[in-house]
Design a protein around this motif. Structure first.
Motif, PDB file in Angstrom:
ATOM      1  N   MET A   1      42.353  47.932  47.989  1.00  0.00           N
ATOM      2  CA  MET A   1      42.756  46.582  48.283  1.00  0.00           C
ATOM      3  C   MET A   1      43.267  45.943  46.991  1.00  0.00           C
ATOM      4  O   MET A   1      42.496  45.682  46.074  1.00  0.00           O
ATOM      5  CB  MET A   1      41.551  45.828  48.831  1.00  0.00           C
ATOM      6  N   PRO A   2      44.549  45.717  46.861  1.00  0.00           N
ATOM      7  CA  PRO A   2      45.098  45.145  45.637  1.00  0.00           C
ATOM      8  C   PRO A   2      44.916  43.630  45.565  1.00  0.00           C
ATOM      9  O   PRO A   2      44.786  42.956  46.588  1.00  0.00           O
ATOM     10  CB  PRO A   2      46.578  45.500  45.724  1.00  0.00           C
ATOM     11  N   ALA A   3      44.915  43.109  44.349  1.00  0.00           N
ATOM     12  CA  ALA A   3      44.863  41.661  44.142  1.00  0.00           C
ATOM     13  C   ALA A   3      46.167  41.054  44.641  1.00  0.00           C
ATOM     14  O   ALA A   3      47.223  41.664  44.548  1.00  0.00           O
ATOM     15  CB  ALA A   3      44.671  41.361  42.669  1.00  0.00           C
ATOM     16  N   ARG A   4      46.086  39.835  45.176  1.00  0.00           N
ATOM     17  CA  ARG A   4      47.283  39.177  45.699  1.00  0.00           C
ATOM     18  C   ARG A   4      47.942  38.277  44.672  1.00  0.00           C
ATOM     19  O   ARG A   4      49.043  37.796  44.901  1.00  0.00           O
ATOM     20  CB  ARG A   4      46.940  38.372  46.937  1.00  0.00           C
ATOM     21  N   SER A   5      47.269  38.000  43.562  1.00  0.00           N
ATOM     22  CA  SER A   5      47.849  37.146  42.531  1.00  0.00           C
ATOM     23  C   SER A   5      47.386  37.616  41.159  1.00  0.00           C
ATOM     24  O   SER A   5      46.411  38.358  41.026  1.00  0.00           O
ATOM     25  CB  SER A   5      47.434  35.693  42.734  1.00  0.00           C
ATOM     26  N   ALA A   6      48.094  37.145  40.146  1.00  0.00           N
ATOM     27  CA  ALA A   6      47.713  37.483  38.775  1.00  0.00           C
ATOM     28  C   ALA A   6      46.342  36.905  38.444  1.00  0.00           C
ATOM     29  O   ALA A   6      45.549  37.524  37.739  1.00  0.00           O
ATOM     30  CB  ALA A   6      48.760  36.960  37.804  1.00  0.00           C
ATOM     31  N   ALA A   7      46.033  35.727  38.963  1.00  0.00           N
ATOM     32  CA  ALA A   7      44.735  35.103  38.700  1.00  0.00           C
ATOM     33  C   ALA A   7      43.594  35.946  39.272  1.00  0.00           C
ATOM     34  O   ALA A   7      42.552  36.109  38.623  1.00  0.00           O
ATOM     35  CB  ALA A   7      44.704  33.695  39.286  1.00  0.00           C
ATOM     36  N   GLN A   8      43.776  36.496  40.469  1.00  0.00           N
ATOM     37  CA  GLN A   8      42.753  37.364  41.067  1.00  0.00           C
ATOM     38  C   GLN A   8      42.562  38.617  40.213  1.00  0.00           C
ATOM     39  O   GLN A   8      41.441  39.055  39.992  1.00  0.00           O
ATOM     40  CB  GLN A   8      43.174  37.816  42.469  1.00  0.00           C
ATOM     41  N   GLN A   9      43.647  39.171  39.731  1.00  0.00           N
ATOM     42  CA  GLN A   9      43.582  40.385  38.929  1.00  0.00           C
ATOM     43  C   GLN A   9      42.838  40.132  37.626  1.00  0.00           C
ATOM     44  O   GLN A   9      41.993  40.913  37.207  1.00  0.00           O
ATOM     45  CB  GLN A   9      44.999  40.900  38.664  1.00  0.00           C
ATOM     46  N   LYS A  10      43.116  39.005  36.986  1.00  0.00           N
ATOM     47  CA  LYS A  10      42.442  38.656  35.737  1.00  0.00           C
ATOM     48  C   LYS A  10      40.953  38.405  35.965  1.00  0.00           C
ATOM     49  O   LYS A  10      40.114  38.838  35.168  1.00  0.00           O
ATOM     50  CB  LYS A  10      43.085  37.417  35.126  1.00  0.00           C
ATOM     51  N   ALA A  11      40.624  37.683  37.032  1.00  0.00           N
ATOM     52  CA  ALA A  11      39.219  37.398  37.345  1.00  0.00           C
ATOM     53  C   ALA A  11      38.462  38.690  37.632  1.00  0.00           C
ATOM     54  O   ALA A  11      37.315  38.862  37.198  1.00  0.00           O
ATOM     55  CB  ALA A  11      39.132  36.450  38.540  1.00  0.00           C
ATOM     56  N   ALA A  12      39.091  39.602  38.338  1.00  0.00           N
ATOM     57  CA  ALA A  12      38.449  40.881  38.640  1.00  0.00           C
ATOM     58  C   ALA A  12      38.219  41.686  37.368  1.00  0.00           C
ATOM     59  O   ALA A  12      37.183  42.341  37.212  1.00  0.00           O
ATOM     60  CB  ALA A  12      39.298  41.682  39.628  1.00  0.00           C
ATOM     61  N   GLY A  13      39.147  41.630  36.442  1.00  0.00           N
ATOM     62  CA  GLY A  13      38.985  42.325  35.169  1.00  0.00           C
ATOM     63  C   GLY A  13      37.806  41.777  34.388  1.00  0.00           C
ATOM     64  O   GLY A  13      37.015  42.539  33.809  1.00  0.00           O
ATOM     65  N   ALA A  14      37.653  40.468  34.370  1.00  0.00           N
ATOM     66  CA  ALA A  14      36.526  39.846  33.672  1.00  0.00           C
ATOM     67  C   ALA A  14      35.207  40.209  34.351  1.00  0.00           C
ATOM     68  O   ALA A  14      34.216  40.528  33.688  1.00  0.00           O
ATOM     69  CB  ALA A  14      36.707  38.334  33.639  1.00  0.00           C
ATOM     70  N   ALA A  15      35.195  40.175  35.677  1.00  0.00           N
ATOM     71  CA  ALA A  15      33.984  40.526  36.425  1.00  0.00           C
ATOM     72  C   ALA A  15      33.615  41.992  36.223  1.00  0.00           C
ATOM     73  O   ALA A  15      32.433  42.323  36.069  1.00  0.00           O
ATOM     74  CB  ALA A  15      34.180  40.221  37.918  1.00  0.00           C
ATOM     75  N   LEU A  16      34.598  42.852  36.199  1.00  0.00           N
ATOM     76  CA  LEU A  16      34.352  44.283  35.983  1.00  0.00           C
ATOM     77  C   LEU A  16      33.754  44.520  34.601  1.00  0.00           C
ATOM     78  O   LEU A  16      32.814  45.301  34.446  1.00  0.00           O
ATOM     79  CB  LEU A  16      35.650  45.071  36.147  1.00  0.00           C
ATOM     80  N   SER A  17      34.260  43.817  33.620  1.00  0.00           N
ATOM     81  CA  SER A  17      33.727  43.930  32.263  1.00  0.00           C
ATOM     82  C   SER A  17      32.254  43.512  32.217  1.00  0.00           C
ATOM     83  O   SER A  17      31.439  44.168  31.571  1.00  0.00           O
ATOM     84  CB  SER A  17      34.552  43.050  31.319  1.00  0.00           C
ATOM     85  N   ALA A  18      31.915  42.447  32.921  1.00  0.00           N
ATOM     86  CA  ALA A  18      30.521  41.995  32.965  1.00  0.00           C
ATOM     87  C   ALA A  18      29.649  42.968  33.751  1.00  0.00           C
ATOM     88  O   ALA A  18      28.517  43.255  33.362  1.00  0.00           O
ATOM     89  CB  ALA A  18      30.451  40.605  33.590  1.00  0.00           C
ATOM     90  N   LYS A  19      30.179  43.493  34.852  1.00  0.00           N
ATOM     91  CA  LYS A  19      29.422  44.445  35.683  1.00  0.00           C
ATOM     92  C   LYS A  19      29.070  45.692  34.878  1.00  0.00           C
ATOM     93  O   LYS A  19      27.995  46.253  35.028  1.00  0.00           O
ATOM     94  CB  LYS A  19      30.257  44.799  36.910  1.00  0.00           C
ATOM     95  N   ARG A  20      29.970  46.101  33.992  1.00  0.00           N
ATOM     96  CA  ARG A  20      29.751  47.298  33.170  1.00  0.00           C
ATOM     97  C   ARG A  20      28.912  46.994  31.929  1.00  0.00           C
ATOM     98  O   ARG A  20      28.552  47.901  31.194  1.00  0.00           O
ATOM     99  CB  ARG A  20      31.090  47.879  32.743  1.00  0.00           C
ATOM    100  N   GLY A  21      28.647  45.710  31.661  1.00  0.00           N
ATOM    101  CA  GLY A  21      27.822  45.342  30.525  1.00  0.00           C
ATOM    102  C   GLY A  21      28.590  45.115  29.240  1.00  0.00           C
ATOM    103  O   GLY A  21      27.998  44.940  28.181  1.00  0.00           O
ATOM    104  N   ASP A  22      29.922  45.111  29.300  1.00  0.00           N
ATOM    105  CA  ASP A  22      30.739  44.900  28.111  1.00  0.00           C
ATOM    106  C   ASP A  22      30.830  43.422  27.724  1.00  0.00           C
ATOM    107  O   ASP A  22      31.055  43.097  26.568  1.00  0.00           O
ATOM    108  CB  ASP A  22      32.157  45.443  28.318  1.00  0.00           C
ATOM    109  N   THR A  23      30.707  42.537  28.696  1.00  0.00           N
ATOM    110  CA  THR A  23      30.765  41.094  28.497  1.00  0.00           C
ATOM    111  C   THR A  23      29.528  40.476  29.125  1.00  0.00           C
ATOM    112  O   THR A  23      29.165  40.857  30.238  1.00  0.00           O
ATOM    113  CB  THR A  23      32.018  40.512  29.199  1.00  0.00           C
TER     114      THR A  23
END
Length: 62
Positions: free
Chosen positions: A1-23
């Protein structure tokens, strides 16, 4: 399921970083904070790896 906007893509990247413990999760705000709690790492990867080219910055909610 792809992001529909650049904002969604950026938010998902930040969330993924936190989920992995990097942020730290405390640094997240808005949509990324909700995404880290409600989505799996695989779902976040799918959103975060969407290409931004040609995507609008924001998409109105339906």
């Amino acid at each position: 399921m792809p992001a529909r906007s650049a904002a969604q893509q950026k938010a998902a990247g930040a969330a993924l970083s936190a989920k992995r413990g990097d942020t730290p999760e405390s640094e997240l705000k808005g949509a990324s904070k909700q995404m880290v709690e409600s989505m799996s790492e695989k779902q976040l990867e799918d959103f975060a790896h969407t290409k931004r080219k040609g995507k609008p910055e924001h998409v109105a909610e339906n």
